[in-house]
Write an enzyme that holds these catalytic residues in place. Structure first.
Site, short mmCIF file in Angstrom:
data_model
loop_
_atom_site.label_atom_id
_atom_site.label_comp_id
_atom_site.label_asym_id
_atom_site.label_seq_id
_atom_site.Cartn_x
_atom_site.Cartn_y
_atom_site.Cartn_z
N TYR A 162 0.84 -1.20 0.00
CA TYR A 162 0.00 0.00 0.00
C TYR A 162 0.88 1.26 0.00
O TYR A 162 0.72 2.14 -0.85
CB TYR A 162 -0.93 0.00 1.22
N LYS A 166 1.62 4.16 -3.17
CA LYS A 166 1.45 5.61 -3.06
C LYS A 166 2.77 6.33 -3.36
O LYS A 166 2.78 7.38 -4.02
CB LYS A 166 0.94 5.98 -1.67
N LEU A 211 -9.71 2.72 13.85
CA LEU A 211 -9.95 2.69 15.29
C LEU A 211 -11.21 3.45 15.71
O LEU A 211 -12.06 2.91 16.42
CB LEU A 211 -8.72 3.23 16.03
N ARG A 242 -1.06 7.71 17.42
CA ARG A 242 -1.30 8.20 16.06
C ARG A 242 -1.69 9.68 16.10
O ARG A 242 -2.23 10.17 17.09
CB ARG A 242 -2.45 7.42 15.39
N ARG A 303 -0.92 -5.78 15.96
CA ARG A 303 -1.27 -5.97 14.56
C ARG A 303 0.01 -5.81 13.75
O ARG A 303 0.75 -4.84 13.97
CB ARG A 303 -2.31 -4.92 14.15
N ASP A 306 2.34 -2.32 12.50
CA ASP A 306 1.95 -1.07 13.18
C ASP A 306 3.16 -0.44 13.86
O ASP A 306 3.66 -0.98 14.86
CB ASP A 306 0.89 -1.36 14.26
#
Ligand code: UFG
Length: 350
Positions: A162, A166, A211, A242, A303, A306
């Site tokens: 991903y 980009k 989230l 974050r 996860r 992350d």
């Protein structure tokens, strides 16, 4: 509604367009979360907006203004026809697949959709002589942070397809500027959050992985609990940090970027966040405050992929675009998202 650019910016004098109100804009992915908010803001600012969306992930009823073209960027003929029959002053491109985990499992899908299809769009624009482009990029182009806050000088070393998809477009845009004079602004979002303050639009991903909407689903009873992915990170409370940025502030950054391109600025890249991080636990605490509901929490393993902490340094956007986020309060972001959750699913509320 929008601020005017400060007169002391570095931008060259206005060259081609003297008013923003009659701009003809193509918003690709305008039926998605961020795109639909942008379409609304542009229309309210008086622009003529056309949305192009495949509706694979977008929602037709999220496009509240302007014309709608149902097409896929894989369909080059449709793109050629669109640019032949309509003139655009600029294109804003929001359409992409965005799930990091899925991109690892299905890289072909991500490179096809995020890279090949964006190339189709750029080539159709270029052939039609449309040379202003605003691109939705991401913090995921940086990979594992070497330092925080992350500024534009931070090395870009994405760790999943991903992020790489980009970054490839960012690099292609650099080449297209050099070769064809296509001017672009790449906006690297950190964590887009919140919803339209009027309550008309909000986040509707399927499946939802983010989230804040998941915490609010746990608050409304649509989900039994929220999983916290890891409490053993090197952060004050052990959960990931974050930089949440309100969707309206992201839209404003696009608007200011558009103005800068119309005034003849060179291609630019900006990191967009508030410069302040919140932990997963702090987000849950905020949701408890805002909703007044019990939220069941279940601790889960980390996860994969992350980073512990992702916080933006957005000084460059503040300085060069005159951007100043207005909804930096986490509770306000959560409140707007909660209003949306209630508007959408009020009947399910306990
Ligand atoms: N999280 C949980 N439980 C959940 C969902 C998320 O604990 O049920 C945690 C995640 O582990 C992470 C934080 O909440 O620490 C935020 O997760 P999100 O999925 O909401 O957002 P990400 O930071 O993973 O993703 C965002 C963008 C992506 C982009 C990425 C760049 O949404 O598109 O930043 O790193 F790729």
């Amino acid at each position: 509604m929008y601020r005017q650019l400060p007169s002391n910016t570095f931008f060259k004098p206005l060259i081609q367009i003297t008013t923003m109100s009659n701009l003809r804009l193509l918003v690709v992915g305008g039926a998605g979360y961020i795109g639909s908010h942008m379409v609304k803001q542009l229309a309210l600012a008086g622009c003529n907006v056309t949305t192009l969306d495949s509706l694979v992930n977008g929602h037709r009823d999220a496009v509240l203004h302007g014309d709608f073209v149902h097409a896929d960027l894989a369909d080059k003929d449709s793109l050629t026809q669109l640019f032949k029959h309509q003139q655009f002053d600029a294109v804003l491109h929001f359409a992409s697949f965005i799930q990091v985990g899925e991109s690892v499992q299905k890289p072909a899908l991500y490179y096809e959709n995020n890279v090949t299809n964006t190339l189709n769009l750029l080539n159709a624009m270029n052939n039609a002589g449309v040379r202003r482009f605003i691109f939705s990029s991401t913090a995921a182009t940086f990979g594992e942070p070497q330092y925080t806050p992350i500024d534009e000088q931070h090395p870009q070393s994405p760790i999943n397809p991903y992020g790489r998809s980009k970054l490839m477009i960012e690099q292609i845009l650099n080449d297209y500027d050099n070769a064809y004079g296509l001017k672009s602004v790449c906006l690297r979002y950190f964590n887009a959050a919140g919803a339209d303050p009027d309550g008309q639009l909000g986040e509707r991903h399927n499946p939802e992985t983010h989230l804040i909407p998941l915490v609010l689903q746990a608050a409304s009873g649509r989900k039994p609990f929220i999983s916290v992915f890891g409490r053993d990170y090197d952060t004050p409370d052990g959960t990931c940090i974050r930089d949440y940025i309100h969707i309206s502030d992201l839209c404003e950054a696009h608007w200011l970027s558009l103005q800068s391109l119309l005034k003849g600025a060179n291609s630019q890249q900006y990191n967009l966040g508030n410069g302040h991080g919140f932990s997963v636990q702090e987000v849950i605490d905020s949701a408890r405050r805002v909703t007044g509901r019990h939220i069941e929490v279940v601790d889960a393993p980390r996860r994969e992929g992350d980073p512990a902490r992702l916080v933006a340094d957005s000084k460059s956007a503040r300085l060069n675009l005159g951007w100043s986020p207005r909804f930096s309060d986490l509770d306000v972001m959560v409140k707007h998202a909660w209003n949306w959750e209630q508007n959408q699913h009020g009947a399910n509320m306990p």
